[in-house]
Write an enzyme that holds these catalytic residues in place. Sequence first.
Site, PDB file in Angstrom:
ATOM      1  N   ASP A   1      41.102  40.549  42.966  1.00 40.01           N
ATOM      2  CA  ASP A   1      42.178  39.591  42.741  1.00 40.01           C
ATOM      3  C   ASP A   1      42.391  38.830  44.047  1.00 40.01           C
ATOM      4  O   ASP A   1      42.601  39.447  45.098  1.00 40.01           O
ATOM      5  CB  ASP A   1      43.451  40.352  42.351  1.00 40.01           C
ATOM      6  CG  ASP A   1      44.268  39.624  41.304  1.00 40.01           C
ATOM      7  OD1 ASP A   1      44.521  38.430  41.497  1.00 40.01           O
ATOM      8  OD2 ASP A   1      44.656  40.263  40.306  1.00 40.01           O
TER       9      ASP A   1
ATOM     10  N   GLU B   1      43.655  31.966  37.389  1.00 42.46           N
ATOM     11  CA  GLU B   1      44.881  32.109  36.586  1.00 42.46           C
ATOM     12  C   GLU B   1      45.681  30.810  36.703  1.00 42.46           C
ATOM     13  O   GLU B   1      45.998  30.378  37.818  1.00 42.46           O
ATOM     14  CB  GLU B   1      45.713  33.283  37.089  1.00 42.46           C
ATOM     15  CG  GLU B   1      46.863  33.586  36.138  1.00 42.46           C
ATOM     16  CD  GLU B   1      48.102  34.134  36.804  1.00 42.46           C
ATOM     17  OE1 GLU B   1      48.919  34.750  36.114  1.00 42.46           O
ATOM     18  OE2 GLU B   1      48.280  33.932  38.028  1.00 42.46           O
TER      19      GLU B   1
ATOM     20  N   ASP C   1      44.782  34.308  41.552  1.00 40.68           N
ATOM     21  CA  ASP C   1      46.188  34.319  41.156  1.00 40.68           C
ATOM     22  C   ASP C   1      46.813  32.915  41.248  1.00 40.68           C
ATOM     23  O   ASP C   1      46.694  32.253  42.290  1.00 40.68           O
ATOM     24  CB  ASP C   1      46.928  35.275  42.103  1.00 40.68           C
ATOM     25  CG  ASP C   1      48.317  35.621  41.639  1.00 40.68           C
ATOM     26  OD1 ASP C   1      48.442  36.294  40.603  1.00 40.68           O
ATOM     27  OD2 ASP C   1      49.290  35.221  42.322  1.00 40.68           O
TER      28      ASP C   1
ATOM     29  N   HIS D   1      48.570  42.478  32.944  1.00 35.46           N
ATOM     30  CA  HIS D   1      49.707  43.223  33.507  1.00 35.46           C
ATOM     31  C   HIS D   1      51.010  42.433  33.442  1.00 35.46           C
ATOM     32  O   HIS D   1      52.049  42.946  33.855  1.00 35.46           O
ATOM     33  CB  HIS D   1      49.382  43.596  34.951  1.00 35.46           C
ATOM     34  CG  HIS D   1      49.195  42.370  35.808  1.00 35.46           C
ATOM     35  ND1 HIS D   1      48.106  41.524  35.663  1.00 35.46           N
ATOM     36  CD2 HIS D   1      49.970  41.815  36.777  1.00 35.46           C
ATOM     37  CE1 HIS D   1      48.216  40.519  36.508  1.00 35.46           C
ATOM     38  NE2 HIS D   1      49.343  40.665  37.192  1.00 35.46           N
ATOM     39  N   ASP D   2      50.972  41.189  32.994  1.00 35.18           N
ATOM     40  CA  ASP D   2      52.187  40.375  32.874  1.00 35.18           C
ATOM     41  C   ASP D   2      52.631  40.194  31.427  1.00 35.18           C
ATOM     42  O   ASP D   2      53.691  39.613  31.180  1.00 35.18           O
ATOM     43  CB  ASP D   2      51.949  38.973  33.453  1.00 35.18           C
ATOM     44  CG  ASP D   2      51.643  38.986  34.944  1.00 35.18           C
ATOM     45  OD1 ASP D   2      52.166  39.858  35.653  1.00 35.18           O
ATOM     46  OD2 ASP D   2      50.867  38.117  35.392  1.00 35.18           O
TER      47      ASP D   2
HETATM   48  C1  NOJ Z   1      50.607  36.094  38.635  1.00 34.57           C
HETATM   49  C2  NOJ Z   1      50.403  37.562  38.606  1.00 34.57           C
HETATM   50  O1  NOJ Z   1      49.629  37.908  37.504  1.00 34.57           O
HETATM   51  C3  NOJ Z   1      51.776  38.185  38.595  1.00 34.57           C
HETATM   52  O2  NOJ Z   1      51.736  39.562  38.343  1.00 34.57           O
HETATM   53  C4  NOJ Z   1      52.435  37.885  39.901  1.00 34.57           C
HETATM   54  O3  NOJ Z   1      53.767  38.334  39.875  1.00 34.57           O
HETATM   55  C5  NOJ Z   1      52.435  36.393  40.210  1.00 34.57           C
HETATM   56  N1  NOJ Z   1      51.202  35.744  39.872  1.00 34.57           N
HETATM   57  C6  NOJ Z   1      52.699  36.156  41.657  1.00 34.57           C
HETATM   58  O4  NOJ Z   1      51.603  36.569  42.434  1.00 34.57           O
END
Ligand code: NOJ
Length: 561
Positions: free
Chosen positions: A100, A259, A202, A332-333
Amino acid sequence: MAETKRWWKESVVYQIYPRSFNDSNGDGIGDIPGITEKLDYLKTLGIDVIWLSPVYKSPNDDNGYDISDYKDIMDEFGTMADWETMLAEAHKRGLKVIMDLVVNHSSDEHAWFLESRQAKDNPYRDYYIWRPGKEDGSEPNNWESAFSGSAWEYDEKTGEYYLHLFSKKQPDLNWENPTVRSEVHDMMKWWLDKGVDGFRMDVINFISKEPGLPDAPNPHGKKYVPGGDYFMNGPRIHEFLHEMYNEVLRHYDVMTVGEMPGVDEKEAIKYTDEAREELNMVFQFEHVDLDSGPEGKWDIRPLKLEALRENLVKWQKALEHNGWNSLYWNNHDQPRVVSRFGNDRDYHYQSATMLATLLHMMKGTPYIYQGEEFGMTNVAFTDIADYNDIETLNMYHEKRAEGVPHDELMAKIHIKGRDNARTPVQWDDSRHAGFTSGEPWLKVNPNYPEVNAEAALNDPKSIFYYYQKLIELRHSNETVVYGSFDLLIEDDPEVFAYKRELGDEMLLVYCNFYNGEPDVTLPKEVRGRERELFLANREDAPTDLDTFTLRPYEAVVYRIR
Ligand code: NOJ
């Protein structure tokens, strides 16, 4: 047009959120040796690539997405030697590992930021985004942080504010500064030279901010408002990514996935068109935002299949020739998909496997999030003290202060909170689901005695083996990877049906998204032709009828040659 063949188009990626994956030393926190222990399990599943959520040094304000040293490993996760062993063991098994890359922001405990905040003329000052307040001393603009409150934090020492689109412990790096960019490039090369196979990047489409950092429109007179239009897919983003490609990525055979909240298909084609030399694919969010209203993720609406279908088809078609799609339900989000779009109570196996079929049979690279492969579900703790996620906690406390009742907020958290995905992986039915011999950092989902990896491995009819089969089919059948995509049924409110085609082969995919029993009819071109069953999540799907009934959450794929 013949498709360029690439290993990352033929791969299935498995995401590991290390903190919750497997604890090898009993401190209650998942770790890198814990990952190494489970490589054979992943090999059994059949995946090709592991994406590791951040394992770098971090004070864990946002569970590792706040990095204080990009070239070191978080103490709780182990040592660099542990990481090297894990990588070597993965490679030995033919598994690739992508890291990541979190470079929109660092931690406020990173050495660069510690320097930066010292003085206005510090050589690191310009590594971050500092601005004086407005005339009245208030924040430089009205942008809201993704984790509630202002996106600016005042720093006494130099009397200026710094920008943090996420928590105040995640200051945004200043990508306008060429030194910052070359620091990032050097760090990427350092990891690539250690043997990593690529990066998940990210919020990488946030790195170019609109010059001047203007206030966002604020028609309802709120204190802070989302400023996304001024930093998502900003003016220099393609330049920065192309530069990164030239400086770094071009020299390695790796995969990249950016992302990108707020990306649409028109922009995504620019990011992923191979000729433009930026990224291989992006994570877009439109399909996982369809159950949110105008107020954002906590403004929860039911998902309609029509909306989902329209969206997924749009992405399939838009990126069909020069770009490439990522395919995901979970990370994970996001809440667990079987609870979110399926039915984890009455149709656990059926809905989990239907959703898996719908996703994995489309064109693109599929991602599996830990535990998804045996149907882990959302969790519903009643005490806010049992939650850990900064986004959830900030929202809860802000709304409670505004007088919103506890129960109303918990109901939202049960549906959408990020900890749904972060409860420890349920390995077996022993104490704490076999995740740790100590006390887990986040409570285990109480359904672990039924839903766990060991039980799934012992049951030939489990969700696990269905995922294994899906992966196997992708590896053995080119149509799954490279075939064209076309919708079969335009407007059925219950059924998502599409076909994939390559050469003389056609795959017909029928997914019943709900628990009704709709009838479907095969397309004219194949009626009366023999077809074989390629995949099904129920016994006895008919292979000889032109019109047939789909049972609740049934998924069936026919192959016609
Ligand atoms: C996206 C990530 O997937 C998330 O978990 C994170 O809180 C934010 N970006 C900030 O890095």
